[in-house]
Write a protein that holds these residues in place. Structure first.
Motif, mmCIF file in Angstrom:
data_model
loop_
_atom_site.group_PDB
_atom_site.id
_atom_site.type_symbol
_atom_site.label_atom_id
_atom_site.label_comp_id
_atom_site.label_asym_id
_atom_site.label_seq_id
_atom_site.Cartn_x
_atom_site.Cartn_y
_atom_site.Cartn_z
ATOM 1 N N GLN A 92 -3.138 30.658 -44.486
ATOM 2 C CA GLN A 92 -3.682 31.168 -42.896
ATOM 3 C C GLN A 92 -4.042 30.022 -42.844
ATOM 4 O O GLN A 92 -4.015 30.334 -41.372
ATOM 5 N N LYS A 93 -4.025 28.789 -43.490
ATOM 6 C CA LYS A 93 -4.126 27.157 -42.202
ATOM 7 C C LYS A 93 -3.114 27.637 -40.974
ATOM 8 O O LYS A 93 -2.066 27.673 -41.285
ATOM 9 N N GLU A 94 -3.632 27.330 -39.941
ATOM 10 C CA GLU A 94 -2.612 27.055 -39.348
ATOM 11 C C GLU A 94 -1.630 25.860 -39.056
ATOM 12 O O GLU A 94 0.495 25.606 -38.994
ATOM 13 N N ARG A 95 -2.233 24.497 -39.766
ATOM 14 C CA ARG A 95 -1.509 23.148 -39.743
ATOM 15 C C ARG A 95 -2.225 22.502 -41.577
ATOM 16 O O ARG A 95 -2.712 23.051 -41.697
ATOM 17 N N LYS A 122 -9.690 25.904 -38.780
ATOM 18 C CA LYS A 122 -8.042 26.153 -38.694
ATOM 19 C C LYS A 122 -7.221 25.204 -39.506
ATOM 20 O O LYS A 122 -5.514 25.459 -39.422
ATOM 21 N N ASP A 123 -7.414 24.251 -39.865
ATOM 22 C CA ASP A 123 -6.239 22.930 -40.199
ATOM 23 C C ASP A 123 -6.936 22.527 -42.241
ATOM 24 O O ASP A 123 -8.332 22.886 -42.528
#
Length: 346
Positions: A92-95, A122-123
């Motif tokens: 689910q991490k964006e980056r 998020k990363d």
């Protein structure tokens, strides 16, 4: 002309000209047994020779990719060879970033974290090994990585630090003398003396620092992400499964030499990544993406399915991060902490 017969005993030439040499039945049996024995020995010799040739051929095929498929692992390595991470939280991490060798350069590590606008919620950062050694603050890098929830793989320098700290924890610091003595690890390919400069790094580690570094596997496999694998040195293109890769070589390899043997040296053949990409269709790892460090002499080395990210930060180069989803690169400049080719460059 007179004709002689061997049965004409009246002839005066009988004995001289045609001597009789008949064998008794006992002698005949004896010679028959001797002949059978000789034939049996010949058959046994042939079978043994063939068996040796076949065995050596199989052995050579099994070891041709490394020169030695029985490299000893230190009893103090506390090593995980492979970790497969398909965790939902990671997916689910964006980056997701992979960063090359930091080597104790904590300032530059913080610089690139800031430049990435990194958000741990998020990363995700993954360090491609050699967090430690050579640079000014190995402990600082490890503690900052822990603080940020960074994932990592084990580099060859990290491995030495872990082994030395494990020995200290198990045997006590007083057992690490005389300093000229070699740590007793059996026939490891890279024996360490207690006076080695990695010892100073290990002495400064807390139990928590040690636990974090020791948890870095040799290979981090993320099947969900284009079958991504992060290693420090590389993967042997002649070995078609992660389970059979040899940890020492994964942490140390650079080239495949002219004898098709994996080497820790560069310039002795083709780089392993070149061979890997050439053989990609033959490997049982379709669409595998490999991210690695270690080989600063080649610098940034982006190929079809391999991404070399050691850009020599500790030598005054740069520290490089790659977004594995977009392949966007981010770099920061580094101070010179060690001159290339120094005694610490091993």
């Amino acid at each position: 002309m007179a004709q002689f017969s061997r049965d004409d005993v009246s002839s005066f030439e009988y004995v001289e000209a045609i001597p009789r040499n008949d064998r008794t039945p006992k002698q005949q049996r004896m010679w028959r047994y001797i002949a059978m024995a000789v034939a049996a020995v010949v058959v046994i010799v042939v079978v043994v020779v063939v068996a040796v040739v076949v065995t050596n051929h199989k052995k050579n095929n099994q070891t041709s990719s490394t020169g030695n498929n029985q490299l000893v692992i230190s009893p103090y390595s506390n090593m995980q060879a492979i970790v497969t991470n398909n965790d939902t939280s990671l997916q689910q991490k964006e980056r997701i970033f992979v960063i090359g060798d930091v080597h104790g350069c904590v300032k530059e590590f913080n610089d690139i974290v800031a430049k990435l606008n990194y958000d741990p919620t998020k990363d995700q950062i993954i360090l491609a090994g050699d967090l430690t050694s050579k640079g000014p603050d190995s402990v600082g890098v490890v503690r900052r990585a822990k603080e940020l929830g960074v994932l990592c793989v084990r580099g060859n320098h990290d491995d030495k630090v872990v082994r030395l700290k494990t020995f200290e924890i198990e045997k006590g610091r007083n057992a690490m003398y005389p300093v000229d003595a070699t740590m007793p690890e059996g026939g490891v390919p890279d024996p360490i003396k207690f006076k080695n400069y990695h010892t100073g790094v290990s002495f400064n580690f807390t139990q928590s620092d040690y636990d974090y570094l020791a948890s870095c596997p040799v290979m981090l496999h993320m099947p969900f992400l284009n079958n991504t694998i992060v290693v420090h040195g590389g993967l042997d293109p002649n070995i078609h499964s992660l389970e059979n890769q040899i940890p020492f070589m994964v942490m140390n390899m650079r080239d495949i030499d002219k004898n098709n043997v994996t080497s820790i040296d560069s310039g002795v053949g083709e780089q392993w990544a070149t061979v890997w990409n050439a053989n990609q269709k033959l490997l049982n790892m379709d669409n595998t993406m490999i991210y690695y460090g270690h080989d600063s002499s080649r610098g940034l080395n982006i190929k079809q399915t391999t991404f070399g990210l050691d850009t020599g930060c500790v030598y005054g180069g740069s520290l490089t991060a790659i977004n594995v989803k977009t392949h966007e690169l981010t770099q920061v400049s580094c101070q010179t902490y060690v001159k290339k080719g120094s005694s610490n460059d091993d």
